[in-house]
Enzyme design. Sequence first.
Site: not given
Length: 414
Positions: A21, A116-117
């Site tokens: 993340d 974003d993860e």
Amino acid sequence: MSSPKPEEPQTHPPRSILHVDMDAFFAAVEELDNPSLKGKPVIIGGTPEGHGVVSTANYVARKFGVHSAMPAAQAVKLCPHGVFLRGRHGRYGEVSRKVMAIFHEVTPLVEPLSIDEAFLDVTGSIRLLGEPTEIARWLKNEIKTRTGGLTASVGIASNKFIAKVASDLDKPDGLVCVPPGEEKQFLAPLTVKRIWGVGPKSRETLNSLGIHRVKDLQERSEATLVARFGQEFGVHLYRLSRGLDKRDVVPTRKRKSISCETTLGEFIPGERSEDIERVLLSLCEELGHRIHQEGVWGQSISLKVRDQSFHTTTRSQSLETPIHLTQEIYRTARKVLRERIDLRGRKLRLLGVGLGHLITDGVVQMDLFEAERHQKEEKVQNSIETIRDRMGRFAIQRGNLLKKKSPPENSSPS
Ligand code: TTP
Ligand code: MG
């Protein structure tokens, strides 16, 4: 004779799952592109006048209590000297694609959760690349180098749930590994809100029963939890509190196309090209919005029309340069419509437009003229997306959509 049920073993052989993340992602990208922001509280999504909602805040701003989904008005009160930025979604998508590409160098089993993860199942990569901690260090390092300085936090565990909890424990720039067999004791001291699915309401109920930490939950039997929370949630709490989670990392299948179509409220004669093109623009607007959100580009375009006698015509065309902006999609679609579909004497009942051969790599070769126009149009689109993020989908429309109300009955993504 019945023997006591043994504690359920983790899946065999043990898997190695990473949850990666990015730290304060949107804010970190802004700091990266504008180093003068470093050390200042940076807040993305709201305005200094207190309009809108915070998408994220960097770790400096978080010290003042600012966080995602907070009304900007509150953020301004908590952090009046904060730097408020609108956000540049195209740029975040570009960095996201770069990061996701690094994940794919480690394993094909990548399941993105958001921009974003992602979860990565690296079980099959260990022989070639080394222990999971080594893989995690390599990933963190590559992300930092190739993005020019962004940090990510990684959790390593035998399943998704534990890996996700772990990645969050030592943010930013964290690396937490939970060895197989230690899941239960790793979770014990954490508060119950760490358990996936425990929102404010169930937390309140759990607290009222004297259950504050996962340890308290671990002391309850499955039957007790089922009696109190019902079969599904009871079993869920029982299993997760012991760190049991069988879910696989499911790599997202690449979508081949995205399209939108609309059935018109009234038939439009083919000769009324201005009205038809207005409907087309609103479809391209919807398509542009979705494709922008997914961060992909199309390498082919397709048009579909259906007339009063249910005769359907489709035309597809591959494109020399991939496209992803509303204006580009509209220009290309209109050209195909004008040049390749004969509408004379027909009455339109349905209109559809789609992009195919999708690619996720935003680095696209363009000539100078195209690049300049693309840059301008991207700015327009980013402003529109920002306003829509803030104020809703219908808060803004392009000028040529406002001239006359077109009569679509419904518009459906497919
Ligand atoms: P997160 O990973 O949840 O947050 P983050 O990366 O900013 O911070 P952290 O270090 O805690 O991981 O979300 C990723 C991005 O998604 C975030 O930078 C902005 C965006 N986002 C929103 O727009 N709205 C939201 O409510 C959340 C949670 C995130
Ligand atoms: Mg993040």
